[in-house]
Scaffold this active site. Structure first.
Site, PDB file in Angstrom:
ATOM      1  N   ARG A  13       4.649  10.182   6.837  1.00  0.00           N
ATOM      2  CA  ARG A  13       5.669   9.318   7.077  1.00  0.00           C
ATOM      3  C   ARG A  13       6.334   8.886   8.187  1.00  0.00           C
ATOM      4  O   ARG A  13       6.335   9.668   9.198  1.00  0.00           O
ATOM      5  CB  ARG A  13       7.030   9.704   5.933  1.00  0.00           C
ATOM      6  CG  ARG A  13       6.603  10.320   4.468  1.00  0.00           C
ATOM      7  CD  ARG A  13       5.846   9.089   3.759  1.00  0.00           C
ATOM      8  NE  ARG A  13       6.479   7.935   3.801  1.00  0.00           N
ATOM      9  CZ  ARG A  13       7.566   7.583   2.662  1.00  0.00           C
ATOM     10  NH1 ARG A  13       7.838   8.597   1.876  1.00  0.00           N
ATOM     11  NH2 ARG A  13       8.184   6.622   2.671  1.00  0.00           N
ATOM     12  N   ASP A  36      -0.578   6.152  11.573  1.00  0.00           N
ATOM     13  CA  ASP A  36      -0.865   5.373  10.454  1.00  0.00           C
ATOM     14  C   ASP A  36       0.287   5.080   9.733  1.00  0.00           C
ATOM     15  O   ASP A  36       0.450   4.259   8.856  1.00  0.00           O
ATOM     16  CB  ASP A  36      -1.708   6.074   9.598  1.00  0.00           C
ATOM     17  CG  ASP A  36      -2.225   5.339   8.681  1.00  0.00           C
ATOM     18  OD1 ASP A  36      -2.793   4.153   8.698  1.00  0.00           O
ATOM     19  OD2 ASP A  36      -2.337   5.788   7.262  1.00  0.00           O
ATOM     20  N   GLU A  95       8.450   0.412   9.149  1.00  0.00           N
ATOM     21  CA  GLU A  95       7.235  -0.363   8.753  1.00  0.00           C
ATOM     22  C   GLU A  95       7.666  -1.323   7.580  1.00  0.00           C
ATOM     23  O   GLU A  95       6.780  -2.163   7.404  1.00  0.00           O
ATOM     24  CB  GLU A  95       6.105   0.594   8.156  1.00  0.00           C
ATOM     25  CG  GLU A  95       6.268   1.512   7.163  1.00  0.00           C
ATOM     26  CD  GLU A  95       5.111   2.225   6.753  1.00  0.00           C
ATOM     27  OE1 GLU A  95       4.619   2.322   5.513  1.00  0.00           O
ATOM     28  OE2 GLU A  95       4.754   2.977   7.847  1.00  0.00           O
ATOM     29  N   HIS A  98      -0.782   2.071   7.875  1.00  0.00           N
ATOM     30  CA  HIS A  98      -0.715   2.694   6.626  1.00  0.00           C
ATOM     31  C   HIS A  98      -1.823   2.807   5.720  1.00  0.00           C
ATOM     32  O   HIS A  98      -1.928   2.400   4.458  1.00  0.00           O
ATOM     33  CB  HIS A  98       0.500   2.380   5.963  1.00  0.00           C
ATOM     34  CG  HIS A  98       1.316   3.431   5.286  1.00  0.00           C
ATOM     35  ND1 HIS A  98       2.607   3.688   5.122  1.00  0.00           N
ATOM     36  CD2 HIS A  98       0.715   4.471   4.354  1.00  0.00           C
ATOM     37  CE1 HIS A  98       2.837   4.813   4.217  1.00  0.00           C
ATOM     38  NE2 HIS A  98       1.759   5.354   3.742  1.00  0.00           N
TER      39      HIS A  98
END
Length: 333
Positions: free
Chosen positions: A235, A259, A264, A296
């Site tokens: 996260r 990632d 985001e 992600h």
């Protein structure tokens, strides 16, 4: 049951329609994320199926309840964006997908790690421009190095197994150590202070909670082994981005593979190529040659998508039949 699927991409639709091939449920797909300005799209459905960046706060939950929604069937593991107390107050059940393909995320963590360590992302761009020089591409072997894994759930354990395959020494931290797994996979649990001081690579595999938010702050980064690499596929808000930028500027970190990103929402999963990036921190982060960011996509394998879709629909079917919800989440934990 009639299910409104929000934040839908083509791969979501394909996986869910394949899992629903026998027509057990009626799926209604929406590209928009579920939030206050889109909650009207849930009119006439019993179940909503949001994704990780949809916003289900108390006002949204209240408006869903007004429309007769009785279930939130998340198609992700994280549920911090859902007001669980509001759901309980309105009698709305909440389920998630706690595990789909731990190998998908763990393998992506190592894809990021290898790319950062061996400068693959830089080499790719160079060769495309017919520059075949090797200056600035010196990396280091993973074999014999120490990997620190923070969080040893299914993904963390999969990462430990991969690391051992590379010949790495593995240290791990978890609030609930799994001694049997440690013995089976050949890694050692230790305190966080030791982990960050001895690890050449730190990989994060834990959920976002009030206690873990900004776990990786300036003090943590300063306590890491000089020249270490940080990888985060869990996260975004586990990492204080401003502190991370500071560590990259100072040269404290040899590199970072991300990632996920704490801001985001509205950026990842979207094509902003014609609009530009409005997030100054993310824009600054992307300027570092030793920082590699993907949007992600750790979950994005055929196997993981199929598993997510099956679990979502199994959760809905169990709710429809009045059976116990194995993957239910609540404010009580």
């Amino acid at each position: 049951m009639r299910i409104a699927v929000f934040d839908t991409k083509h791969y979501d639709r394909q996986a869910l329609e394949a899992a629903n091939a026998e027509g057990a449920h009626q799926l209604v797909f929406h590209e928009a994320r579920l939030a206050a300005d889109t909650v009207a799209l849930a009119e006439g459905v019993e179940v909503v199926c949001p994704f990780v960046n949809d916003r289900l706060d108390a006002p949204v939950i209240a408006r869903l309840a007004e429309r007769g929604v009785r279930m939130v069937a998340l198609r992700c593991a994280g549920y911090n964006a859902v007001d669980l107390e509001a759901c309980a107050a309105h009698g709305i059940a909440v389920t998630r997908v706690p595990a789909y393909s731990p190998h998908a995320v763990a393998e992506h963590a190592f894809a990021l790690l290898l790319s950062v360590v061996r400068r693959i992302h830089k080499a790719y761009v160079r060769v495309r421009e017919m520059d075949f020089s090797l200056d600035g591409l010196v990396g280091f072997d993973l074999h014999g190095k120490t990997l620190g894994i923070v969080g040893t759930g299914r993904i963390g354990l999969a990462a430990a197994g991969i690391a051992r395959g590379f010949g790495m020494r593995v240290l791990a931290y978890d609030v609930q150590p799994d001694a049997a797994a440690a013995q089976r996979l050949g890694f050692t649990y230790c305190a966080l202070d030791r982990l960050r001081a001895e690890s050449d690579v730190v990989s994060l595999h834990l959920p976002l909670t009030p206690d873990s938010q900004h776990l990786i702050d300036a003090a943590w980064l300063e306590a890491m082994k000089p020249g270490a690499v940080l990888v985060n596929t869990s996260r975004g808000a586990l990492v204080d981005t401003a502190a991370l930028i500071g560590a990259l500027k100072s040269g404290r970190l040899a590199g970072v593979g991300l990632d996920v990103y704490e801001m985001e929402e509205g950026v990842f999963f979207e094509n902003l190529s014609s609009r530009g990036l409005q997030d100054d921190q993310l824009a600054r982060l992307l300027t570092f040659p030793n920082a590699l960011v993907t949007s992600h996509q750790g979950f994005l394998t055929r196997e993981a998508l199929a598993s997510i879709a099956r679990t979502v629909l199994d959760n809905v079917s169990a709710f429809e039949r009045g059976e116990p919800l194995v993957h239910r989440v609540s404010a009580a934990g």
